[in-house]
Write a protein that holds these residues in place. Structure first.
Motif, short mmCIF file in Angstrom:
data_model
loop_
_atom_site.label_atom_id
_atom_site.label_comp_id
_atom_site.label_asym_id
_atom_site.label_seq_id
_atom_site.Cartn_x
_atom_site.Cartn_y
_atom_site.Cartn_z
N GLN A 190 0.84 -1.19 0.00
CA GLN A 190 0.00 0.00 0.00
C GLN A 190 0.89 1.24 0.00
N SER A 191 0.30 2.35 -0.40
CA SER A 191 1.04 3.60 -0.51
C SER A 191 1.37 4.17 0.87
N VAL A 192 2.56 4.74 0.99
CA VAL A 192 2.98 5.44 2.20
C VAL A 192 3.48 6.82 1.80
N VAL A 193 2.78 7.85 2.22
CA VAL A 193 3.23 9.22 1.99
C VAL A 193 3.72 9.75 3.32
N ASP A 194 5.04 9.75 3.48
CA ASP A 194 5.64 10.06 4.77
C ASP A 194 6.77 11.07 4.57
N GLU A 195 6.70 12.18 5.25
CA GLU A 195 7.68 13.25 5.07
C GLU A 195 9.09 12.81 5.41
N THR A 196 9.23 12.05 6.49
CA THR A 196 10.56 11.59 6.91
C THR A 196 11.19 10.68 5.87
N ILE A 197 10.43 9.70 5.40
CA ILE A 197 10.95 8.75 4.41
C ILE A 197 11.30 9.46 3.11
N ASN A 198 10.41 10.33 2.65
CA ASN A 198 10.66 11.03 1.38
C ASN A 198 11.84 11.99 1.47
N LYS A 199 12.09 12.50 2.67
CA LYS A 199 13.25 13.39 2.87
C LYS A 199 14.55 12.61 2.82
N ASP A 200 14.54 11.40 3.34
CA ASP A 200 15.76 10.61 3.44
C ASP A 200 16.09 9.82 2.18
N ILE A 201 15.08 9.37 1.46
CA ILE A 201 15.30 8.48 0.33
C ILE A 201 15.09 9.23 -0.98
N PRO A 202 16.14 9.38 -1.80
CA PRO A 202 16.02 10.12 -3.06
C PRO A 202 14.91 9.56 -3.95
N ALA A 203 14.29 10.43 -4.73
CA ALA A 203 13.14 10.05 -5.56
C ALA A 203 13.48 8.92 -6.53
N LYS A 204 14.73 8.88 -7.02
CA LYS A 204 15.08 7.85 -8.00
C LYS A 204 15.07 6.45 -7.39
N TYR A 205 15.07 6.37 -6.05
CA TYR A 205 15.01 5.08 -5.37
C TYR A 205 13.66 4.84 -4.69
N ARG A 206 12.64 5.59 -5.13
CA ARG A 206 11.29 5.42 -4.60
C ARG A 206 10.32 5.13 -5.74
N ASP A 207 9.30 4.34 -5.44
CA ASP A 207 8.24 4.12 -6.40
C ASP A 207 7.45 5.40 -6.59
N ALA A 208 7.04 5.68 -7.82
CA ALA A 208 6.31 6.91 -8.11
C ALA A 208 4.98 6.98 -7.36
N ASP A 209 4.43 5.82 -7.01
CA ASP A 209 3.17 5.76 -6.26
C ASP A 209 3.39 5.53 -4.77
N ASN A 210 4.64 5.64 -4.32
CA ASN A 210 4.99 5.46 -2.91
C ASN A 210 4.65 4.07 -2.38
N GLN A 211 4.75 3.07 -3.27
CA GLN A 211 4.43 1.70 -2.86
C GLN A 211 5.67 0.95 -2.36
N TRP A 212 6.86 1.40 -2.72
CA TRP A 212 8.09 0.80 -2.21
C TRP A 212 9.19 1.85 -2.16
N PHE A 213 10.23 1.56 -1.35
CA PHE A 213 11.32 2.51 -1.12
C PHE A 213 12.64 1.75 -1.06
#
Length: 342
Positions: A94-117
């Motif tokens: 499921q999608s996770v929209v989390d400020e801490t995770i998105n701050k730490d993990i660069p976008a190129k290593y995240r799923d566009a739908d926030n389904q994996w990191f």
């Protein structure tokens, strides 16, 4: 062994429908338990939240699908963009929209739908003989150059590590170029593709080939393998070359995490995911698995630094993953696993 005692005390086999206390988080993992236990110990020490792990070497997605809404899985830990994509497409995340995770993990290593990191990366590099290979720079494209005829070793072309690399070649150059390149690479092989990344290093040490494709983390595993000290000798016979360091960078793959679709302990799961994206956890994890942290500023271990400096390919892995099926088809089309044609 002390670690075995810790694992025996802390690991719990999970089953669908089991009851868990509020202070726990349940992890389904493709990563070996001993690799993630130091991370989980640090998380429990910091938060007081206990961790339960179910390790599977295959069938993780099918397991969660079968368990359905009763699945106790909270967090999925796995390796390779293919397995992360498989989990998403299998409908178990499921999608996770989390400020801490998105701050730490660069976008190129995240799923566009926030389904994996992504959590750590490993490079698909060239193992080269110290004695027989003078050059210290190389490109993936060069592996099809006839100068390497009969000198390259590689594992099964359909293995996910190789499919990831071949997919990146399609992403950068297109399918026609990659088909010709794969044919050239095939004709440069010393033998039919077989074995593991580590056995390619063994073949270099034995003089059976001069270069091979392998993941960076296996170099660390071999360098520190006290149980099989002959592997340390294999590493001494080779050097690590980071392909395309002078242009686009070396192809990397990831280990990663996802929130399970029906996570019964969702709050605790997100706390664990936030912890895993933090600098202390990134450095613990990277040291355990001989990989590179994805968090900018987090340092790899001294062992990993000894390989040399990696310049990762900046192409988002989601752009590479979409070519995996086509890469697999090309492997079959050129008869890659049949080995050299001569």
């Amino acid at each position: 062994m002390k670690l075995a005692g810790v694992l025996a005390g802390l690991m719990t086999t999970l089953s669908a429908g089991a009851a868990f206390a509020d202070g726990e988080v349940n992890i389904y993992s493709y990563r070996q338990p001993e690799l993630i236990q130091p991370l989980l110990d640090a998380f429990t020490k910091e938060t007081g939240i206990a961790t339960n792990v179910l390790f599977l070497d295959k069938g993780l997605v099918e397991r969660i699908q079968a368990e359905g809404e009763n699945s106790p899985a909270d967090v999925i830990l796995t390796v390779d963009i293919a397995r992360l994509t498989e989990a998403k497409e299998g409908g178990v995340t499921q999608s996770v929209v989390d400020e801490t995770i998105n701050k730490d993990i660069p976008a190129k290593y995240r799923d566009a739908d926030n389904q994996w990191f992504g959590l750590t990366t490993r490079g698909r590099v060239v193992y080269a003989s110290k004695d027989r290979v003078a050059q210290n720079e190389i490109t993936y494209e060069e592996l099809a150059d006839p100068k390497w005829k009969g000198k390259i070793c590689i594992r099964d072309g359909q293995h996910s590590y190789n499919i990831g690399l071949f997919a990146s070649m399609i992403a950068h150059h297109g399918a026609d170029y990659t088909e010709k390149w794969l044919t050239g690479l095939k004709n440069n092989l010393a033998r039919k593709p077989n074995g593991s990344d580590r056995s390619q290093a063994k073949s270099i040490a034995a003089g059976e080939c001069d270069i091979a494709l392998g993941n960076t983390y296996y170099v660390g595993v071999m360098m520190t393998n006290d149980k099989e000290p002959e592997q340390k000798e294999w590493v001494k016979a080779m050097k690590v070359l980071f392909p395309n360091a002078g242009d686009r960078g070396t192809h990397v793959n990831i280990s990663g995490m996802a929130l399970a679709k029906y996570a019964p302990n969702k709050d605790n799961a997100i706390k664990l995911m936030e912890f895993l994206s933090s600098k202390p956890a990134q450095e613990i994890y990277a040291e355990q698995v001989f990989e590179y942290p994805v968090l900018p500023g987090a340092e790899p271990s001294a062992v990993v630094k000894s390989f040399g400096t990696i310049k990762p390919d900046q192409m988002p892995l989601t752009d590479v993953a979409k070519y995996r099926k086509q890469a697999s088809e090309l492997v079959d089309k050129v008869g890659f696993n049949d080995g050299p044609s001569q």
